[in-house]
Design a protein around this motif. Structure first.
Motif, PDB file in Angstrom:
ATOM      1  N   HIS A  17       0.321  -3.489   0.134  1.00  0.00           N
ATOM      2  CA  HIS A  17       1.641  -3.344   0.759  1.00  0.00           C
ATOM      3  C   HIS A  17       2.390  -2.045   0.199  1.00  0.00           C
ATOM      4  N   SER A  19       5.673  -2.082  -0.634  1.00  0.00           N
ATOM      5  CA  SER A  19       6.682  -2.414  -1.494  1.00  0.00           C
ATOM      6  C   SER A  19       6.031  -3.007  -2.851  1.00  0.00           C
ATOM      7  N   GLU A  20       4.666  -3.167  -2.896  1.00  0.00           N
ATOM      8  CA  GLU A  20       4.042  -3.737  -4.145  1.00  0.00           C
ATOM      9  C   GLU A  20       3.510  -2.637  -4.819  1.00  0.00           C
ATOM     10  N   ASN A  48       1.447   6.620   1.989  1.00  0.00           N
ATOM     11  CA  ASN A  48       1.793   5.506   2.768  1.00  0.00           C
ATOM     12  C   ASN A  48       3.155   5.418   3.223  1.00  0.00           C
ATOM     13  N   ASN A  52       4.011   5.221   7.236  1.00  0.00           N
ATOM     14  CA  ASN A  52       4.914   3.999   7.540  1.00  0.00           C
ATOM     15  C   ASN A  52       6.106   4.528   8.342  1.00  0.00           C
ATOM     16  N   GLY A  93      -4.471   0.497   2.436  1.00  0.00           N
ATOM     17  CA  GLY A  93      -3.106   0.440   3.444  1.00  0.00           C
ATOM     18  C   GLY A  93      -3.115   1.749   4.147  1.00  0.00           C
TER      19      GLY A  93
END
Length: 124
Positions: A17, A19-20, A48, A52, A93
């Motif tokens: 992810h 956020s990670e 990413n 996104n 991802g």
């Protein structure tokens, strides 16, 4: 995109992810020189984030804007660009986001036909 075996291993060990990835990036941030090359973590995070933004724009826009954006992506970047982001050595991802973008684009029948024909491989 990873170019050497060490980068393949590093990308494979990174979290899925965004956020990670951001948390890991902030935890690893140091006072680095502006001239130093970006780390693999930074490159994956930036790639990413951009993908996104594109995927969210396609999935949350009106149908007419979605079609226009999809046509522009295919005309400028082509399907080969998206397919290159789906190679086995790329971060998982990134593969997921590229697949989201590809599926949004292929929802339009004229673009699906171009994909089947292999006739739209970008303008560059």
């Amino acid at each position: 995109m990873p170019t050497i075996a060490d980068e393949f291993a590093i990308e494979a060990s990174l979290p899925f992810h965004i956020s990670e990835l951001q948390t890991a990036l902030l935890a690893n941030s140091k006072a680095e020189e502006a001239t130093s090359p970006p780390s693999v973590l930074q490159m994956v995070y930036m790639r990413n984030r951009i993908l996104n933004v594109m995927a969210n724009f396609l999935s949350h826009s009106s149908p007419s804007i979605n079609q226009q954006m999809s046509e522009h992506i295919v005309r400028v970047l082509g399907f080969d660009w998206l397919l290159s982001l789906m190679s086995p050595s790329v971060h998982s991802g990134t593969v997921y986001l590229a697949l989201r973008i590809l599926l949004s684009i292929l929802a339009h029948p004229p673009l699906l036909q171009k994909f089947r024909d292999g006739s739209a491989n970008g303008g560059w």
